[in-house]
Design an enzyme around this catalytic site. Structure first.
Site, short mmCIF file in Angstrom:
data_model
loop_
_atom_site.label_atom_id
_atom_site.label_comp_id
_atom_site.label_asym_id
_atom_site.label_seq_id
_atom_site.Cartn_x
_atom_site.Cartn_y
_atom_site.Cartn_z
N ARG A 48 -11.56 11.28 3.26
CA ARG A 48 -11.47 10.35 3.58
C ARG A 48 -12.88 9.64 4.35
O ARG A 48 -12.35 8.89 4.85
CB ARG A 48 -11.62 11.40 5.00
CG ARG A 48 -11.41 10.77 6.49
CD ARG A 48 -11.23 11.96 7.53
NE ARG A 48 -12.11 13.09 8.02
CZ ARG A 48 -13.30 12.86 8.09
NH1 ARG A 48 -13.99 11.20 8.72
NH2 ARG A 48 -13.86 13.26 8.72
N TYR A 102 6.89 -8.85 9.55
CA TYR A 102 7.48 -7.16 9.26
C TYR A 102 8.10 -6.84 10.76
O TYR A 102 7.08 -6.35 11.63
CB TYR A 102 6.17 -6.67 8.70
CG TYR A 102 7.20 -5.66 8.07
CD1 TYR A 102 7.92 -5.13 7.55
CD2 TYR A 102 6.28 -4.01 8.87
CE1 TYR A 102 8.41 -3.51 6.91
CE2 TYR A 102 6.47 -2.86 8.73
CZ TYR A 102 7.77 -2.23 8.31
OH TYR A 102 8.17 -1.40 7.99
N ASP A 174 -0.55 -10.29 5.56
CA ASP A 174 0.00 -9.39 5.26
C ASP A 174 0.88 -10.66 3.60
O ASP A 174 1.68 -11.12 3.92
CB ASP A 174 1.27 -9.12 6.24
CG ASP A 174 1.99 -8.24 5.83
OD1 ASP A 174 2.03 -8.26 3.82
OD2 ASP A 174 2.41 -7.19 6.47
N LYS A 199 5.31 -1.50 -1.89
CA LYS A 199 6.49 -2.26 -2.54
C LYS A 199 5.89 -2.68 -3.86
O LYS A 199 6.48 -1.88 -5.17
CB LYS A 199 6.22 -3.47 -1.30
CG LYS A 199 6.55 -3.14 0.36
CD LYS A 199 7.76 -2.04 0.84
CE LYS A 199 7.35 -1.64 1.91
NZ LYS A 199 7.38 -2.77 2.74
C1 LIG Z 1 7.07 -2.04 4.52
C2 LIG Z 1 5.89 -3.35 4.94
C3 LIG Z 1 5.12 -2.96 5.71
C4 LIG Z 1 4.45 -1.72 6.27
O1 LIG Z 1 4.23 -1.25 5.07
P1 LIG Z 1 4.30 0.80 4.82
O2 LIG Z 1 3.84 1.03 3.25
O3 LIG Z 1 5.81 1.14 5.60
O4 LIG Z 1 3.70 1.09 5.86
C5 LIG Z 1 4.03 -3.75 5.70
N1 LIG Z 1 4.30 -5.29 5.52
C6 LIG Z 1 5.34 -5.69 5.29
C7 LIG Z 1 5.78 -7.28 5.12
C8 LIG Z 1 6.09 -4.34 4.30
O5 LIG Z 1 7.27 -5.23 3.22
#
Ligand SMILES: *Cc1c(COP(=O)(O)O)cnc(C)c1O
Length: 379
Positions: A48, A102, A174, A199
Site C-alpha cells: 500500500r 469517460y 486521460d 485497456k
Molecule cells: C475504462 C476507462 C477508465 C476507467 O478505468 P477502469 O480501469 O475501468 O477503472 C477511464 N478512462 C477511460 C477513457 C476508460 O476507457
C-alpha cells in the site's frame, strides 16, 4: 531506468524491468511479499506504499513510455484518476473538465466532488478557448481526454497546456484511448498523464489497473494521498501488466492499422452513415490529430449503421459484442444502449450518439477478416 531517446520498442521490453532481475533470469520475478526486512532503515516497503518491486517495475515502464520522470500504478483507472484529483484539490477549489469524458469519470465527478466542496465546470473541448473562459480565481487544474469516447473528438493538447501555463494551472489528461504508443502528452506540455491500464496497457481483457505518470515532485504529491486511499495493485497482477507491456508497441501498431483499414472501407459502403476516426483525412480534427499522435491514430473508431444496428451487431461472427476496449480481440458496443444509456435521447443526439452508432475496438486480427465479418453482418 531507460529513458528518453531510446525507441519505444526497446523501452517496452527493458525500461523498469531490468532493475529487478534476479538469479540470472531475464524477467522480473513475482515478489508477493507484504512484509520486508527493514533492519537497515530506509523507506519501509509495503504494497500500500506503492513501492514493492513489481509495482515499481511497471510504473517505471509506463513512465518511460510516456517520457515522464516517474509514476504510480493503481488497482484501476478510476483509482488513478480520483486519487490524483483528490491529491491536488481541496475544499473551495475549482477545476475545468472537458465535457466529453469517460462515463465513469463523469459519474464520479458528479457524485464525489460536491460532497467535498470542490466546484467544477464542464466545457466543450473542441475550442481550447472554452477552457480559458471557464477559469476562475480558485481554479487549480484543467483536465482533458483525447481522442474522446465515443465519437473520437480531438482536443488540441498543446493549446490547452499553453493556456494552463499562462494561468499557473496544472494539466491532466486521460490518455487511455491513445495509449502511450500513439500519443505522449508530456512532450506537449501536459503535467500528469492518466491511464486506465485495463485497456491497451493490459491489452488482453484479463486484468484491471491504472496509472498516473508525471514529474518526481508531483508523483510524491500523488503518493502522499495514494497511501491513504489505498488503491494499490497486487504483485501478481503487476507482474502480468509488465508481461503485457512488453508487447504493447506491436499490439497497438496492428490495432492502428486495423482501425484505419476498417475506417477506409466503411467510407466506401453506402449502408454506413458517418464514420468517426481521427486517421481519416476528412475527420474535422485530422491535422491536430496528426500533429499530436505521432505513433498512430489508435484502435478505436465509431460509425453509424443506417439500418438496424442491433441486427448488424448480432450477426457479427468474429467481432464480439462486449464493453471495455483495447484488447487483442475486436469488440463492439452500442453507446446509446451501454455507456450513454443514462443520458436523455436529446442529450445523446447533441453529442452524436445516435441509435445507429456503434463503437468498435479493433483487436490484432487480420484486417481483411474483420472487414469480411462486417460485410457479412451488413448483408
Ligand atoms: C475504462 C476507462 C477508465 C476507467 O478505468 P477502469 O480501469 O475501468 O477503472 C477511464 N478512462 C477511460 C477513457 C476508460 O476507457
Amino acid at each position: 531506468m531507460i529513458h528518453g531517446k531510446t525507441s519505444k520498442l526497446t523501452q517496452s521490453i527493458h525500461a523498469g524491468s531490468h532493475e529487478y532481475l534476479a538469479h540470472g533470469g531475464v524477467v522480473t520475478p513475482i515478489f508477493p511479499s507484504s512484509a520486508y526486512d527493514n533492519e537497515g532503515g530506509g523507506p519501509l516497503q509495503y504494497p500500500r506504499y506503492f513501492n514493492i518491486p513489481n509495482q515499481r517495475a511497471v510504473a517505471g515502464k509506463v513512465a518511460a513510455l510516456e517520457n515522464a520522470e516517474a509514476g504510480v500504478v493503481f488497482s484501476s483507472g478510476m483509482a488513478a484518476i480520483l486519487t490524483t484529483l483528490f491529491s491536488l484539490l481541496k475544499s473551495g477549489d475549482h477545476a475545468v473538465f472537458q465535457r466529453d469524458l469517460y462515463g465513469g469519470t463523469h459519474h464520479a465527478l458528479a457524485q464525489e466532488m460536491p460532497r467535498f466542496g470542490i466546484a467544477y465546470t464542464l466545457v466543450d473541448g473542441a475550442d481550447p478557448a472554452n477552457f480559458e473562459k471557464a477559469i476562475r480565481p480558485e481554479t487549480r487544474l484543467l483536465y482533458i481526454e483525447t481522442p474522446s469516447n465515443p465519437t473520437l473528438k480531438i482536443t488540441d493538447i498543446r493549446a490547452v497546456a499553453a493556456i494552463a501555463r499562462r494561468h499557473g494551472l496544472l494539466t491532466l489528461i486521460d490518455n487511455t484511448f491513445a495509449s502511450p504508443v500513439n500519443q505522449n502528452p508530456i512532450d506537449l506540455g501536459i503535467d500528469i498523464v492518466l491511464h486506465s491500464g485495463t485497456k491497451y496497457i493490459g491489452g488482453h481483457s484479463d486484468l484491471c489497473c491504472g496509472f498516473a505518470v508525471t514529474t518526481q515532485d508531483l508523483t510524491q504529491r500523488i503518493l502522499a494521498s495514494a497511501v491513504n486511499y489505498g488503491g494499490s495493485l497486487d504483485a501478481h497482477t503487476a507482474w502480468l501488466v509488465e508481461r503485457s507491456l512488453k508487447t504493447i508497441v506491436l499490439r497497438v501498431r496492428q490495432q492502428n492499422e486495423n482501425a484505419l483499414a476498417i475506417a477506409r472501407y466503411l467510407k466506401t459502403d453506402d449502408r454506413i452513415g458517418r464514420v468517426y476516426y481521427p486517421g481519416l483525412e476528412d475527420h474535422p480534427d485530422h491535422a491536430i490529430a496528426k500533429a499530436q499522435m505521432p505513433g498512430g491514430f489508435g484502435g478505436m473508431l465509431s460509425f453509424e449503421v443506417k439500418r438496424d444496428a442491433q441486427a448488424f451487431m448480432s450477426k457479427l461472427a468474429l467481432i464480439q459484442r462486449a464493453a471495455s476496449l483495447g484488447g487483442i480481440e475486436s469488440t463492439i458496443i452500442s453507446p446509446a444502449r451501454t455507456s450513454h444509456v443514462k443520458l436523455s435521447a436529446d442529450e445523446r443526439k447533441a453529442i452524436g450518439v445516435t441509435d445507429g452508432l456503434v463503437r468498435l475496438s479493433t483487436g490484432i486480427e487480420e484486417a481483411g477478416d474483420l472487414i469480411d465479418d462486417i460485410k457479412q453482418a451488413l448483408a
